[in-house]
Design a protein around this motif. Sequence first.
Motif, PDB file in Angstrom:
ATOM      1  N   LYS A 125       0.797  -1.227   0.000  1.00 48.33           N
ATOM      2  CA  LYS A 125       0.000   0.000   0.000  1.00 48.33           C
ATOM      3  C   LYS A 125       0.830   1.278   0.000  1.00 48.33           C
ATOM      4  O   LYS A 125       0.283   2.377  -0.097  1.00 48.33           O
ATOM      5  N   VAL A 126       2.138   1.166   0.095  1.00 45.17           N
ATOM      6  CA  VAL A 126       2.998   2.347   0.262  1.00 45.17           C
ATOM      7  C   VAL A 126       3.610   2.747  -1.073  1.00 45.17           C
ATOM      8  O   VAL A 126       4.064   1.889  -1.838  1.00 45.17           O
ATOM      9  N   ASP A 127       3.634   4.038  -1.345  1.00 45.90           N
ATOM     10  CA  ASP A 127       4.205   4.546  -2.594  1.00 45.90           C
ATOM     11  C   ASP A 127       5.717   4.713  -2.519  1.00 45.90           C
ATOM     12  O   ASP A 127       6.408   4.555  -3.527  1.00 45.90           O
ATOM     13  N   CYS A 128       6.226   5.043  -1.357  1.00 45.93           N
ATOM     14  CA  CYS A 128       7.664   5.315  -1.226  1.00 45.93           C
ATOM     15  C   CYS A 128       8.113   5.066   0.197  1.00 45.93           C
ATOM     16  O   CYS A 128       7.402   5.400   1.151  1.00 45.93           O
ATOM     17  N   VAL A 129       9.291   4.471   0.330  1.00 43.84           N
ATOM     18  CA  VAL A 129       9.965   4.376   1.625  1.00 43.84           C
ATOM     19  C   VAL A 129      11.364   4.956   1.447  1.00 43.84           C
ATOM     20  O   VAL A 129      12.107   4.527   0.561  1.00 43.84           O
ATOM     21  N   LEU A 130      11.693   5.928   2.282  1.00 49.10           N
ATOM     22  CA  LEU A 130      12.968   6.634   2.169  1.00 49.10           C
ATOM     23  C   LEU A 130      13.811   6.357   3.409  1.00 49.10           C
ATOM     24  O   LEU A 130      13.352   6.526   4.539  1.00 49.10           O
TER      25      LEU A 130
END
Length: 283
Positions: free
Chosen positions: A188-193
């Motif tokens: 469900k996540v668009d980006c992890v930084l």
Amino acid sequence: MQIKQEKGHYTLYKENEAIGMAVVDGATILRLEIVPEWRGRGYGSYLVKELLRRGGGLDPKQTTRFTAPLPRDEAGRALARRFDFLPEGGRLVRRRVPDLSAVQLCHEFLEAHLTPGGLFLDATCGNGNDTLFLCSLAGQNGRVLGMDIQPQAVDRTNRRLKEAGYDKIGRAVLYDHARLGELVQPGKVDCVLFNFGWLPGAEHDIHSTADGSVPALRAALDALRPGGVLAAVLYSGKVIGDAEKQAALAFFRTLPLTKYTVLVCEFANWADTAPLPCFVIKK
């Protein structure tokens, strides 16, 4: 030595004696002189350096452009070369373009590959710089979650989010990024930084390690939606060694091409210990 300024006119004093002067209009040095008996002793360099410093010309993160008249003698030409002034169009020009940092490269990559309105994670919120960036990227319809294991990092990030008016979009929580999968639904996540290493301004003995970072990277990939992006800046050096960096790179190399595109963006003419930006795009 002392420099006194009044409306673009700078006077250089040694004790109580005026030994040099400069006239500056914005980023244009109109005139610069050192009293003849004080020349050849480095005072011209001191004055030029101070003019550049006050105008932002020595800031490595700032784009600047200074101009000056062509020097009349070899000493003046040598002084100009020392500070990277070059002849151009009948005058001297000094341009300074900031180096592209690993973090800046990550931000630009994410801006180019993601759209507003999604769910973004800052897995190492630190002082909140990346969290604020993700909030600007997420937009009013997006959401940002930051996390860190240090209370001061979480408090500082939440304070900065509120000051910037992003507290309706993002928040930071005290949490171990190795367990980030407990906070979000898979896919469900668009980006992890990730910006590994230590909290800027804090003691260096508290820093991320391979034991926590590799599980965090694995959890981040599980959390990503298809088309989502993992961005990570890896560090190495005397304090933290390179175990975490090498473990993360080894993990990235195991990812199957059928499921992921992996980019490791090395700065080829930097030191081996330079920050290393990496990207994983989930297919």
